[in-house]
Write an enzyme that holds these catalytic residues in place. Structure first.
Site, PDB file in Angstrom:
ATOM      1  N   HIS A  24     -19.578  44.783 -35.968  1.00  0.00           N
ATOM      2  CA  HIS A  24     -19.799  44.264 -37.316  1.00  0.00           C
ATOM      3  C   HIS A  24     -19.587  45.348 -38.366  1.00  0.00           C
ATOM      4  O   HIS A  24     -20.447  45.547 -39.237  1.00  0.00           O
ATOM      5  CB  HIS A  24     -21.232  43.726 -37.478  1.00  0.00           C
ATOM      6  CG  HIS A  24     -21.443  42.391 -36.825  1.00  0.00           C
ATOM      7  ND1 HIS A  24     -22.665  42.004 -36.353  1.00  0.00           N
ATOM      8  CD2 HIS A  24     -20.614  41.373 -36.589  1.00  0.00           C
ATOM      9  CE1 HIS A  24     -22.579  40.809 -35.843  1.00  0.00           C
ATOM     10  NE2 HIS A  24     -21.337  40.393 -35.971  1.00  0.00           N
ATOM     11  N   HIS A  80     -17.536  28.948 -31.798  1.00  0.00           N
ATOM     12  CA  HIS A  80     -17.891  29.826 -32.931  1.00  0.00           C
ATOM     13  C   HIS A  80     -16.620  30.539 -33.368  1.00  0.00           C
ATOM     14  O   HIS A  80     -15.863  31.028 -32.534  1.00  0.00           O
ATOM     15  CB  HIS A  80     -18.953  30.812 -32.429  1.00  0.00           C
ATOM     16  CG  HIS A  80     -19.371  31.874 -33.387  1.00  0.00           C
ATOM     17  ND1 HIS A  80     -19.478  31.670 -34.753  1.00  0.00           N
ATOM     18  CD2 HIS A  80     -19.749  33.173 -33.180  1.00  0.00           C
ATOM     19  CE1 HIS A  80     -19.900  32.797 -35.320  1.00  0.00           C
ATOM     20  NE2 HIS A  80     -20.051  33.715 -34.395  1.00  0.00           N
ATOM     21  N   GLU A  82     -16.191  33.309 -35.262  1.00  0.00           N
ATOM     22  CA  GLU A  82     -16.133  34.754 -35.537  1.00  0.00           C
ATOM     23  C   GLU A  82     -15.081  35.386 -34.621  1.00  0.00           C
ATOM     24  O   GLU A  82     -14.878  34.965 -33.474  1.00  0.00           O
ATOM     25  CB  GLU A  82     -17.513  35.410 -35.329  1.00  0.00           C
ATOM     26  CG  GLU A  82     -17.562  36.776 -35.972  1.00  0.00           C
ATOM     27  CD  GLU A  82     -18.986  37.302 -36.211  1.00  0.00           C
ATOM     28  OE1 GLU A  82     -19.958  36.682 -35.749  1.00  0.00           O
ATOM     29  OE2 GLU A  82     -19.107  38.355 -36.873  1.00  0.00           O
ATOM     30  N   ASP A  84     -14.551  37.933 -32.801  1.00  0.00           N
ATOM     31  CA  ASP A  84     -14.723  38.464 -31.443  1.00  0.00           C
ATOM     32  C   ASP A  84     -14.603  37.360 -30.394  1.00  0.00           C
ATOM     33  O   ASP A  84     -14.432  37.644 -29.206  1.00  0.00           O
ATOM     34  CB  ASP A  84     -16.048  39.235 -31.298  1.00  0.00           C
ATOM     35  CG  ASP A  84     -17.253  38.487 -31.813  1.00  0.00           C
ATOM     36  OD1 ASP A  84     -17.108  37.660 -32.731  1.00  0.00           O
ATOM     37  OD2 ASP A  84     -18.368  38.729 -31.309  1.00  0.00           O
ATOM     38  N   HIS A 146     -25.047  31.667 -34.989  1.00  0.00           N
ATOM     39  CA  HIS A 146     -25.562  32.232 -36.210  1.00  0.00           C
ATOM     40  C   HIS A 146     -24.652  32.030 -37.420  1.00  0.00           C
ATOM     41  O   HIS A 146     -24.894  32.627 -38.477  1.00  0.00           O
ATOM     42  CB  HIS A 146     -25.823  33.733 -36.004  1.00  0.00           C
ATOM     43  CG  HIS A 146     -24.567  34.555 -35.789  1.00  0.00           C
ATOM     44  ND1 HIS A 146     -24.255  35.622 -36.606  1.00  0.00           N
ATOM     45  CD2 HIS A 146     -23.560  34.460 -34.913  1.00  0.00           C
ATOM     46  CE1 HIS A 146     -23.117  36.175 -36.217  1.00  0.00           C
ATOM     47  NE2 HIS A 146     -22.681  35.480 -35.182  1.00  0.00           N
ATOM     48  N   ASP A 165     -22.978  32.931 -29.074  1.00  0.00           N
ATOM     49  CA  ASP A 165     -23.709  34.173 -29.345  1.00  0.00           C
ATOM     50  C   ASP A 165     -25.190  34.112 -28.956  1.00  0.00           C
ATOM     51  O   ASP A 165     -25.791  35.156 -28.659  1.00  0.00           O
ATOM     52  CB  ASP A 165     -23.622  34.512 -30.840  1.00  0.00           C
ATOM     53  CG  ASP A 165     -22.338  35.256 -31.186  1.00  0.00           C
ATOM     54  OD1 ASP A 165     -21.778  35.921 -30.306  1.00  0.00           O
ATOM     55  OD2 ASP A 165     -21.908  35.169 -32.343  1.00  0.00           O
ATOM     56  N   TYR A 193     -30.280  42.712 -30.014  1.00  0.00           N
ATOM     57  CA  TYR A 193     -29.353  41.659 -30.445  1.00  0.00           C
ATOM     58  C   TYR A 193     -30.087  40.645 -31.327  1.00  0.00           C
ATOM     59  O   TYR A 193     -29.619  40.267 -32.401  1.00  0.00           O
ATOM     60  CB  TYR A 193     -28.821  41.002 -29.177  1.00  0.00           C
ATOM     61  CG  TYR A 193     -27.672  40.052 -29.321  1.00  0.00           C
ATOM     62  CD1 TYR A 193     -26.374  40.495 -29.134  1.00  0.00           C
ATOM     63  CD2 TYR A 193     -27.886  38.714 -29.599  1.00  0.00           C
ATOM     64  CE1 TYR A 193     -25.309  39.616 -29.222  1.00  0.00           C
ATOM     65  CE2 TYR A 193     -26.836  37.832 -29.693  1.00  0.00           C
ATOM     66  CZ  TYR A 193     -25.549  38.283 -29.500  1.00  0.00           C
ATOM     67  OH  TYR A 193     -24.507  37.412 -29.591  1.00  0.00           O
ATOM     68  N   HIS A 226     -21.721  37.098 -25.014  1.00  0.00           N
ATOM     69  CA  HIS A 226     -21.753  38.555 -24.859  1.00  0.00           C
ATOM     70  C   HIS A 226     -22.714  38.907 -23.729  1.00  0.00           C
ATOM     71  O   HIS A 226     -23.805  38.337 -23.634  1.00  0.00           O
ATOM     72  CB  HIS A 226     -22.273  39.249 -26.120  1.00  0.00           C
ATOM     73  CG  HIS A 226     -21.384  39.121 -27.318  1.00  0.00           C
ATOM     74  ND1 HIS A 226     -20.155  39.728 -27.409  1.00  0.00           N
ATOM     75  CD2 HIS A 226     -21.554  38.449 -28.473  1.00  0.00           C
ATOM     76  CE1 HIS A 226     -19.607  39.444 -28.578  1.00  0.00           C
ATOM     77  NE2 HIS A 226     -20.430  38.648 -29.239  1.00  0.00           N
TER      78      HIS A 226
HETATM   79 FE1  FEO Z   1     -20.883  35.844 -34.066  1.00  0.00          FE
HETATM   80 FE2  FEO Z   1     -20.144  37.408 -31.150  1.00  0.00          FE
HETATM   81  O1  FEO Z   1     -19.816  36.741 -32.846  1.00  0.00           O
END
Ligand code: FEO
Length: 396
Positions: A24, A80, A82, A84, A146, A165, A193, A226
């Protein structure tokens, strides 16, 4: 580059990033690297649930190719957007143009803005299902877990929850399951996290978890995007999320963080720590420049309280303390019991600044600040000890 089978027909096909140390944009230190978990579900039809970060696309395809020809993928499920997790989505859809992209309605604009592409998209909402042949995928929207567009995918017959996530950790290992790794590191990374990503969203986290519990979904495996996959007692991480979301202060410790110009505030911190200890709580002492803000927030997650010390410079906090103060405002450790201390020369602006941030973070200031002018005397050190002891008694 081999896949790992979770249950029959469900494979981890993600990527391991051993080297990443900041996530991030340097806001989150990842001392143990991370993984980008993608899952291939093979039935009569084939679904890829989430992808990996763009540069890791080849690693993902190499793992998929050990199971099936990637050209056979029918659905690209994006829980999601994002990058990644969605970074490799354009490459999947470039190679497999027949694959249909499945996401929530809110994700459509986000994906378009990220990748400027005219894909074949099917939007889904809570309760919608897709049959893969013999077995079924069901979707649950999870806004603000999130990001606004986030959803969970549930593989109904095998009772596998793929919540992206949520329930993850930044932890790169050769193992894929939570029960295979060092438990201290695992839980420390799970706490870190939550503290750094989900803490400000705790109300939404609590509501969503209670909603999922009410649904009574049987869950055999929780496979986040993750880190390690939860297969032994998978509900333990859910229980801990609920506890963190409710702000339960389960650990008998007080976090003491500070920075100092000439050592006076350090003297106070050490003696205050002894006072905390005398009242039966563990003082966790962190000199701010020796640590890292993301780790300190992890320390704080289930602590009884926090004491923040800083000497005053130019009527303000020391620049090194700024990230902690900014975290109070951003991560909002609501209800966390706190107080301040420090030394000053002719004005005490640092304490005022820290308290303002604590208030903006909805924290609970339970005592007046403890301050000394210049260097603490023996008498003042005794008072600092009593300050630590009294704080510990109040927050027990
Ligand atoms: Fe919200 Fe692992 O990205």
């Amino acid at each position: 580059m081999y896949p790992t089978e979770l249950v029959k027909g469900v494979y981890w096909v993600g990527a391991i990033d051993y080297d990443i140390r900041n996530f991030h944009g340097y806001s989150y230190s990842t001392h143990n690297g991370t993984t980008y978990n993608a899952y291939l579900i093979v039935d009569e039809k084939i679904a890829l649930v989430d992808a990996v970060m763009g540069p890791f696309a080849e690693e993902m395809f190499a793992r998929i190719s050990k199971i099936v020809d990637p050209l056979r993928i029918d659905y690209m499920i994006s829980n999601h957007t994002e990058m990644d997790h969605s970074g490799a989505v354009p490459e999947v859809l470039r190679r497999v143009p027949k694959a249909k992209l499945i996401c929530t309605a809110k994700a459509v604009d986000q994906l378009k803005k990220h990748y400027q592409n005219g894909w074949n998209i099917q939007t889904v909402k809570t309760g919608d299902e897709i049959s893969l042949g013999k077995k079924t995928l069901r979707f649950y929207e999870a806004p603000m877990l999130h990001w606004p567009e986030t959803m969970f995918t549930y593989y109904v017959e095998e009772e596998v929850l793929l919540p992206n996530d949520a329930f993850g950790q930044h932890y790169a290992t050769a193992d894929r399951f939570a029960d295979q790794v060092d438990q201290y590191v695992l839980w420390r990374e799970a706490e870190k996290y939550y503290a750094n990503i989900l803490w400000p969203l705790s109300r939404m986290v609590q509501r969503k978890i209670e909603e999922v519990i009410e649904l009574g979904l049987p869950i055999k495996i929780i496979a986040p995007s993750h880190g390690l996959i939860w297969r032994e007692n998978p509900l333990e991480i859910v229980t801990r999320y609920l506890s963190w979301a409710k702000g339960e202060r389960t650990k008998d410790k007080v976090v003491i963080v500070w920075d100092t110009m000439w050592g006076s505030t350090t003297k106070l911190a050490h003696v205050i720590g002894e006072g905390v200890h005398s009242a039966g709580l563990e003082p966790v002492l962190r000199l701010i420049p020796h640590g890292d803000r993301a780790d300190i927030m992890a320390d704080l997650l289930d602590a009884k309280g926090i004491l923040v010390g800083c000497s005053t410079m130019h009527n303000d906090i020391l620049p090194t303390a700024a990230p902690i103060v900014s975290d109070f405002e951003m991560l909002k450790p609501a209800g966390k019991k706190c107080a301040t201390f420090g030394s000053y020369g002719w004005a005490g602006g640092a304490i005022k600044k820290i308290q303002e941030s604590m208030e903006k973070g909805n924290m609970d200031i339970v005592m007046e600040p403890f301050t000394v002018k210049w260097v603490p005397t023996e008498e003042e050190l005794k008072k600092a000890y009593e300050f630590g002891k009294e704080f510990a008694e109040k927050v027990k």
